[in-house]
Design a protein around this motif. Structure first.
Motif, PDB file in Angstrom:
ATOM      1  N   GLU A  10       0.828  -1.206   0.000  1.00 12.56           N
ATOM      2  CA  GLU A  10       0.000   0.000   0.000  1.00 12.56           C
ATOM      3  C   GLU A  10       0.864   1.258   0.000  1.00 12.56           C
ATOM      4  OE1 GLU A  10      -4.147  -1.214   2.222  1.00 12.56           O
ATOM      5  OE2 GLU A  10      -2.361  -0.945   3.477  1.00 12.56           O
ATOM      6  N   ARG A  23      -4.779   2.928  -0.449  1.00 11.99           N
ATOM      7  CA  ARG A  23      -5.239   1.943   0.531  1.00 11.99           C
ATOM      8  C   ARG A  23      -5.994   0.841  -0.205  1.00 11.99           C
ATOM      9  NH1 ARG A  23      -5.787   1.469   5.884  1.00 11.99           N
ATOM     10  NH2 ARG A  23      -4.954   3.567   6.217  1.00 11.99           N
ATOM     11  N   LEU A  24      -5.564  -0.394   0.011  1.00 14.17           N
ATOM     12  CA  LEU A  24      -6.176  -1.540  -0.662  1.00 14.17           C
ATOM     13  C   LEU A  24      -7.267  -2.207   0.157  1.00 14.17           C
ATOM     14  CD1 LEU A  24      -2.872  -3.103  -2.051  1.00 14.17           C
ATOM     15  CD2 LEU A  24      -4.533  -1.728  -3.311  1.00 14.17           C
TER      16      LEU A  24
END
Length: 309
Positions: A41, A47-48
């Motif tokens: 990330e 943001r995953l």
């Protein structure tokens, strides 16, 4: 360029919805998986996952990224596995689940020859009476019967699971042998209570002529393990319906006698289960092949058959 470890940690976490479950599949700690995802990330600048105490949820960017790399990651892993296999011997920890009685009697004796041929493989064998989740729990293979085939798992049948009625000669001394499965109700029954449902399952027996008849044993003694049932029968406590594989040696030694020799209950097959992939890890492939060839060499499919005709 991102490392394979970071990408694997992301994809497996997305598939399982948990760093802990992904860690079991990757043979890492949850902290290591979380750290790999966090590094990914940071490097991507997005943001995953949305994180909570209960689960992971992909963000919109995470969903797009998963679609983009999912198939490519599998292809990359296959290529690496292929090169590794060509370069050296099968190696690594081999995590396998199997039923205790069956595994100790028929699979454990294969271990010396297997390790002599593949010395770089380290067995991590679990003897347990339960159906494991191969993918979520990180098992390479499992041996048993009547598994539900989860997505991504295949099975290869090894031998039939035929239940037969057995009792000790001492118990049958002075008693009238049963003429058909219905007569078993007149004898003391040693039955198994399911650890999962708490119920006792009664079977229907068949013969080679195509006849079928319920075999409802009297619930005199209840246990939750086939080995305990066998020992209770050897002690002369009653009649048990057990798989041929569990009682074959006891019958050959004369500790148990088979009742109703032309009748048996068919409950499926003993199979070996493993994850389906374009290219299996070498350690799993050689283990599956080794077990299959051993069953064929020892003619266990025929020896485990319940019909004596």
């Amino acid at each position: 360029m991102e490392t394979l470890a970071n990408l694997e940690s992301f994809v497996r976490s997305a598939e399982t919805g948990s760093f802990s479950a992904a860690a079991r599949r990757l043979a890492l700690t949850p902290a290591a998986v979380s750290r790999n995802v966090a590094l990914l990330e940071r490097n991507l600048g997005v943001r995953l996952f949305q994180r909570s105490t209960r689960k992971l949820t992909l963000t919109e960017a995470g969903e797009r990224f998963l679609v983009e790399i999912g198939g490519n990651l599998d292809a990359l892993q296959a290529a690496i596995a292929s090169v590794s296999t060509d370069r050296g011997e099968p190696a690594g920890v081999l995590k396998v689940s199997m039923a205790p009685t069956f595994g100790i009697t028929y699979v454990m004796p294969l271990l010396p020859a297997f390790l002599a041929r593949y010395p770089l493989i380290r067995p991590d064998w679990h003897f347990e009476n339960r159906q494991v989740d191969l993918i979520a729990e990180g098992y390479d293979a499992a041996l048993g019967g009547d598994f539900d085939l989860a997505p991504g798992v295949v099975s290869r049948a090894l031998a039939p699971v035929h239940l037969v009625a057995v009792a000790s000669p001492a118990y049958m001394a002075g008693r009238v042998p049963p003429a058909d499965p219905g007569d078993l109700a007149d004898l003391d029954g040693i039955v198994m209570r399911s650890s999962r449902t708490g119920r006792v399952r009664h079977r229907t027996m068949r013969n080679s002529a195509g006849g079928e008849m319920p075999a409802r044993l009297r619930e005199t003694i209840m246990v939750n393990d086939p080995a305990a049932m066998r020992e209770a029968a050897i002690l002369g406590l009653g009649v048990a319906l057990l798989s041929v594989s569990d009682v074959l040696s006891s019958v050959e030694r004369g500790e148990l006698a088979r009742l109703l020799p032309r009748w048996y209950a068919d409950t499926g097959a003993i199979s070996i289960y493993y994850a389906t992939r374009a290219l299996l890890p070498a350690k799993t492939r050689v283990f599956v092949d080794f077990v299959v060839k051993a069953f064929e060499r020892e003619r266990l499919a025929k020896r485990f058959a319940g019909s004596m005709e």
